[in-house]
Motif scaffolding. Structure first.
Motif, short mmCIF file in Angstrom:
data_model
loop_
_atom_site.label_atom_id
_atom_site.label_comp_id
_atom_site.label_asym_id
_atom_site.label_seq_id
_atom_site.Cartn_x
_atom_site.Cartn_y
_atom_site.Cartn_z
N CYS A 71 46.46 32.02 36.26
CA CYS A 71 47.40 32.45 37.31
C CYS A 71 47.48 31.38 38.40
CB CYS A 71 46.98 33.78 37.91
SG CYS A 71 47.39 35.17 36.84
N HIS A 82 50.60 34.99 43.61
CA HIS A 82 49.56 35.57 42.75
C HIS A 82 48.94 36.78 43.43
CE1 HIS A 82 45.27 34.92 40.87
NE2 HIS A 82 45.89 35.95 40.33
N ASP A 137 47.84 40.01 38.43
CA ASP A 137 46.71 39.68 37.55
C ASP A 137 45.74 40.88 37.46
OD1 ASP A 137 44.08 38.77 36.91
OD2 ASP A 137 44.11 37.16 38.38
#
Ligand SMILES: Nc1ncnc2c1ncn2[C@@H]1O[C@H](COP(=O)(O)OP(=O)(O)OP(=O)(O)O)[C@@H](O)[C@H]1O
Ligand SMILES: Nc1ccn([C@H]2C[C@H](O)[C@@H](COP(=O)(O)O)O2)c(=O)n1
Ligand SMILES: [Mg+2]
Length: 241
Positions: A71, A82, A137
């Motif tokens: 990421c 992110h 994520d």
């Protein structure tokens, strides 16, 4: 038109070129859309065509499969924001509130924090960002996570990436991570692997059936893995028109 190209290049399985982002709108959606507006929302007609709708990518994989590492590279190369669900929870747990203690205990046990807590943290992070491309994520880790996100945020991901890594390699990476995480020990990792199979695999199955899942073989070097990701993020395919 970017989406049509994206579907063609990356997935012959994506059956419809229609955008999924503005469907399934939750009550919250109207306010959410305003956060991304170019300043041209007409309250009588609803969301104008100039509203920038967020492009959301979910990233999943077992513990240590390399989600955070990749990421960071996607952010650097393609300008995404992110949002790590685990990182947001770790920040929250550092307060010694009752909620913080609950999060700490859950993470230590290798379990999943109640979805509403995680989704609200993600919601806050999205709202306070100026970006409109998000790579989320470690989420959704369970069907409950997924459904709660749909309910509260009201947006579907365009893409779901799964890092497929062998267990032995994941365990090795976690145990040598050395970042002082309370879950980086063999007992917790074993539990996290079990939770991944029981709760996260059904999520992968769901997105696979929708044609949104991209499986990346994640046993090689950081650079080798990133080269497999690159085509999914070629700039013109993810720019929102
Ligand atoms: N391809 C790779 N080869 C070797 N080591 C790697 C690779 N990718 C990541 N690592 C290292 O493995 C450890 C775990 O990686 P990372 O934190 O990115 O995994 P993760 O999927 O985010 O794990 P978690 O779910 O526990 O947060 C880190 O120390 C990272 O530097
Ligand atoms: N959707 C999520 C994401 C994370 N957690 C908790 C449980 C995980 O084991 C831990 C670490 O997450 P990571 O940094 O590995 O992504 O955080 C959760 O409950 N729900
Ligand atoms: Mg991580």
């Amino acid at each position: 038109m970017w989406r049509r190209r994206f579907a063609f290049v990356c997935s012959p399985l994506v059956s419809s070129p229609k955008s999924t982002l503005i469907h399934n709108q939750a009550p919250y959606w109207h306010e959410y859309a305003k956060a991304f507006t170019t300043g041209n929302v007409n309250s009588e007609e609803g969301i104008s065509s100039k509203v920038k709708v967020p492009f959301i990518t979910f990233v999943l994989g077992g513990p240590g499969s390399g989600k955070g590492t990749q990421c960071a590279k996607i952010v650097e190369t393609f300008g995404f924001a992110h949002l790590s669900a685990g990182e947001l929870l770790r920040k929250e747990m550092s307060s010694n509130s009752a909620k913080g203690v609950m999060i700490r205990d859950t993470i230590k046990e290798g379990k999943i924090v109640p979805s509403e807590v995680t989704v609200k943290l993600i919601q806050k992070a999205i709202e306070s960002s100026n970006n409109n491309k998000f790579i989320i994520d470690g989420f959704p880790r369970s069907e409950e996570n997924r459904i709660t996100f749909e309910k509260i945020i009201g947006v579907e991901p365009e893409l779901v990436i799964f890092f497929d890594c062998i267990e032995e390699e994941m365990v090795k990476r976690v145990l040598s991570r050395n970042q002082g995480r309370i879950d980086d020990n063999i007992e917790t990792v074993k539990k996290r692997l079990e939770v991944f199979v029981t709760l996260s695999l059904p999520v992968l199955d769901y997105y696979s059936r929708k044609g949104k899942l991209r499986k990346i073989e994640a046993n090689g070097t950081v650079e080798e893995i990133f080269e497999k990701l690159r085509p999914l993020f070629a700039a013109e395919k993810v720019s929102i028109k």
